[in-house]
Write a protein that holds these residues in place. Structure first.
Motif, PDB file in Angstrom:
ATOM      1  N   ASN A 193       0.841  -1.198   0.000  1.00  0.00           N
ATOM      2  CA  ASN A 193       0.000   0.000   0.000  1.00  0.00           C
ATOM      3  C   ASN A 193       0.879   1.251   0.000  1.00  0.00           C
ATOM      4  O   ASN A 193       1.427   1.646   1.025  1.00  0.00           O
ATOM      5  CB  ASN A 193      -0.917  -0.001   1.227  1.00  0.00           C
ATOM      6  CG  ASN A 193      -1.885   1.172   1.220  1.00  0.00           C
ATOM      7  OD1 ASN A 193      -1.914   1.973   0.280  1.00  0.00           O
ATOM      8  ND2 ASN A 193      -2.682   1.288   2.269  1.00  0.00           N
ATOM      9  N   ALA A 194       1.031   1.869  -1.170  1.00  0.00           N
ATOM     10  CA  ALA A 194       1.910   3.028  -1.317  1.00  0.00           C
ATOM     11  C   ALA A 194       1.407   4.243  -0.543  1.00  0.00           C
ATOM     12  O   ALA A 194       2.151   5.194  -0.311  1.00  0.00           O
ATOM     13  CB  ALA A 194       2.069   3.386  -2.793  1.00  0.00           C
ATOM     14  N   LYS A 195       0.109   4.227  -0.150  1.00  0.00           N
ATOM     15  CA  LYS A 195      -0.458   5.353   0.596  1.00  0.00           C
ATOM     16  C   LYS A 195      -0.226   5.214   2.106  1.00  0.00           C
ATOM     17  O   LYS A 195      -0.495   6.149   2.857  1.00  0.00           O
ATOM     18  CB  LYS A 195      -1.949   5.466   0.314  1.00  0.00           C
ATOM     19  CG  LYS A 195      -2.264   5.849  -1.136  1.00  0.00           C
ATOM     20  CD  LYS A 195      -3.759   5.965  -1.364  1.00  0.00           C
ATOM     21  CE  LYS A 195      -4.054   6.356  -2.818  1.00  0.00           C
ATOM     22  NZ  LYS A 195      -5.513   6.455  -3.072  1.00  0.00           N
ATOM     23  N   SER A 196       0.265   4.051   2.518  1.00  0.00           N
ATOM     24  CA  SER A 196       0.539   3.823   3.937  1.00  0.00           C
ATOM     25  C   SER A 196       1.648   4.745   4.420  1.00  0.00           C
ATOM     26  O   SER A 196       2.632   4.993   3.714  1.00  0.00           O
ATOM     27  CB  SER A 196       0.949   2.358   4.143  1.00  0.00           C
ATOM     28  OG  SER A 196       1.589   2.181   5.381  1.00  0.00           O
ATOM     29  N   LYS A 197       1.496   5.274   5.636  1.00  0.00           N
ATOM     30  CA  LYS A 197       2.508   6.175   6.203  1.00  0.00           C
ATOM     31  C   LYS A 197       3.858   5.477   6.365  1.00  0.00           C
ATOM     32  O   LYS A 197       4.907   6.081   6.147  1.00  0.00           O
ATOM     33  CB  LYS A 197       2.026   6.716   7.548  1.00  0.00           C
ATOM     34  CG  LYS A 197       0.894   7.723   7.447  1.00  0.00           C
ATOM     35  CD  LYS A 197       0.516   8.274   8.817  1.00  0.00           C
ATOM     36  CE  LYS A 197      -0.613   9.316   8.696  1.00  0.00           C
ATOM     37  NZ  LYS A 197      -0.989   9.843  10.027  1.00  0.00           N
ATOM     38  N   LYS A 198       3.811   4.203   6.729  1.00  0.00           N
ATOM     39  CA  LYS A 198       5.057   3.445   6.905  1.00  0.00           C
ATOM     40  C   LYS A 198       5.788   3.272   5.584  1.00  0.00           C
ATOM     41  O   LYS A 198       7.005   3.391   5.515  1.00  0.00           O
ATOM     42  CB  LYS A 198       4.752   2.082   7.536  1.00  0.00           C
ATOM     43  CG  LYS A 198       4.321   2.161   8.996  1.00  0.00           C
ATOM     44  CD  LYS A 198       4.084   0.764   9.563  1.00  0.00           C
ATOM     45  CE  LYS A 198       3.668   0.856  11.028  1.00  0.00           C
ATOM     46  NZ  LYS A 198       3.413  -0.488  11.612  1.00  0.00           N
ATOM     47  N   VAL A 199       5.017   2.989   4.519  1.00  0.00           N
ATOM     48  CA  VAL A 199       5.619   2.814   3.196  1.00  0.00           C
ATOM     49  C   VAL A 199       6.179   4.141   2.684  1.00  0.00           C
ATOM     50  O   VAL A 199       7.276   4.196   2.111  1.00  0.00           O
ATOM     51  CB  VAL A 199       4.602   2.233   2.196  1.00  0.00           C
ATOM     52  CG1 VAL A 199       5.183   2.202   0.781  1.00  0.00           C
ATOM     53  CG2 VAL A 199       4.181   0.826   2.624  1.00  0.00           C
ATOM     54  N   LYS A 200       5.437   5.227   2.902  1.00  0.00           N
ATOM     55  CA  LYS A 200       5.916   6.549   2.492  1.00  0.00           C
ATOM     56  C   LYS A 200       7.201   6.920   3.237  1.00  0.00           C
ATOM     57  O   LYS A 200       8.153   7.448   2.642  1.00  0.00           O
ATOM     58  CB  LYS A 200       4.835   7.603   2.757  1.00  0.00           C
ATOM     59  CG  LYS A 200       3.665   7.562   1.777  1.00  0.00           C
ATOM     60  CD  LYS A 200       2.649   8.647   2.086  1.00  0.00           C
ATOM     61  CE  LYS A 200       1.501   8.635   1.089  1.00  0.00           C
ATOM     62  NZ  LYS A 200       0.486   9.676   1.388  1.00  0.00           N
ATOM     63  N   ALA A 201       7.230   6.636   4.547  1.00  0.00           N
ATOM     64  CA  ALA A 201       8.426   6.926   5.350  1.00  0.00           C
ATOM     65  C   ALA A 201       9.611   6.093   4.868  1.00  0.00           C
ATOM     66  O   ALA A 201      10.747   6.581   4.805  1.00  0.00           O
ATOM     67  CB  ALA A 201       8.146   6.641   6.829  1.00  0.00           C
TER      68      ALA A 201
END
Length: 273
Positions: A193-201
């Motif tokens: 999930n590219a919209k996840s905060k963890k993935v973005k971080a």
């Protein structure tokens, strides 16, 4: 299809032959020349092979996942070691002395030699693991070339006991490798999930460490080598160092392109969902 398989077989045979020659060379120097300090290379190889066995036995049988987890372990250990070595030397002597030409070429900071040996053992292990499970593609796989390049440069430096500190500086890039391997493990675990905060971080840290710890650090090392070229004695040290850094910088460019493509693919695929 058959041609591709044949090409991969040839590639695997060539790289396996170079790895076996490297192993014979290291054992010869340890046993015949009585260079006991190089036993840390064997120790590194055995340690990461053992880590492979543990993960394969208790976590997953998937060769790619096991290989990536061990690579993540190496990146974490090496990053911590390099930070410790640099911080210790900074406190001990100060930044002016530790980056002098003679210090970088002729001496070895405390713990630098065994740390380099241990990491060298990892690259030998990883090369063998990828060849065994065919975790590569193409006639000239960049990852196999990268490992071969490092094994040659690291081992010759360890044999001659020169440029040890320069090579420790090149390992700063392992900070970026942590996030490369984390992303790979995350995607294999199905977290996409590219919209996840963890993935973005994760992507932010991926790009920051790529630019600072890999791209910029290797460029600065290359500039330092060129600037101090007149201070090198005649021999193979300077040509080998420049050749090695040219190879690393070129591979960094390809890695940056692949990273950008992966980022665009991941973000675009999320928009379509």
């Amino acid at each position: 299809m058959a041609r591709a398989a044949s090409g991969q077989n040839i590639t695997g045979t060539v790289f396996l032959a170079t790895l076996l020659l490297w192993m014979v060379s290291v054992l010869f120097v340890i046993l015949i020349n009585k260079r006991g300090k190089l036993l840390s290379v064997v120790g590194g190889f055995c340690f990461y092979q053992f880590a492979n066995w543990v993960i394969r036995s208790w976590v997953s049988k998937d060769p790619l996942l096991v290989n990536t987890c061990v690579s993540l372990l190496h990146s974490s250990i090496t990053s911590a070691s390099v930070i410790f070595i640099l911080a210790n030397e900074l406190i001990r002597t100060g930044s002016n002395k530790m980056f002098e030409h003679s210090e970088l070429v002729e001496n070895a900071w405390p713990w630098a030699y065994p740390a380099l040996c241990f990491s060298c053992g990892y690259f030998a292990y990883d090369q063998l693991d990828m060849l065994h499970y065919r975790l590569y593609s193409g006639w000239i796989p960049s990852i196999l070339v990268h490992h071969l390049l490092l094994l040659v440069c690291f081992t010759l430096a360890l044999y001659r006991n020169v440029t040890i500190n320069y090579l420790i500086l090149t390992l700063i890039c392992e900070l970026h490798s942590i996030f490369l391997h984390t992303r790979k493990v995350r995607r294999m675990a199905g977290i996409r999930n590219a919209k996840s905060k963890k993935v973005k971080a994760e992507w932010v840290l991926n790009w920051i460490t790529f630019i600072v710890a890999r791209l910029a650090s290797h460029i600065l090392i290359t500039i330092k080598l060129i600037t101090d070229s007149s201070k090198f004695e005649k021999g193979v040290e300077l040509p080998l160092a420049l050749f090695g850094m040219a190879g690393m910088n070129l591979l960094n460019i390809f890695l940056g392109i692949d990273l950008f493509k992966a980022y665009m693919t991941e973000t675009k695929s999320q928009h379509h969902e």
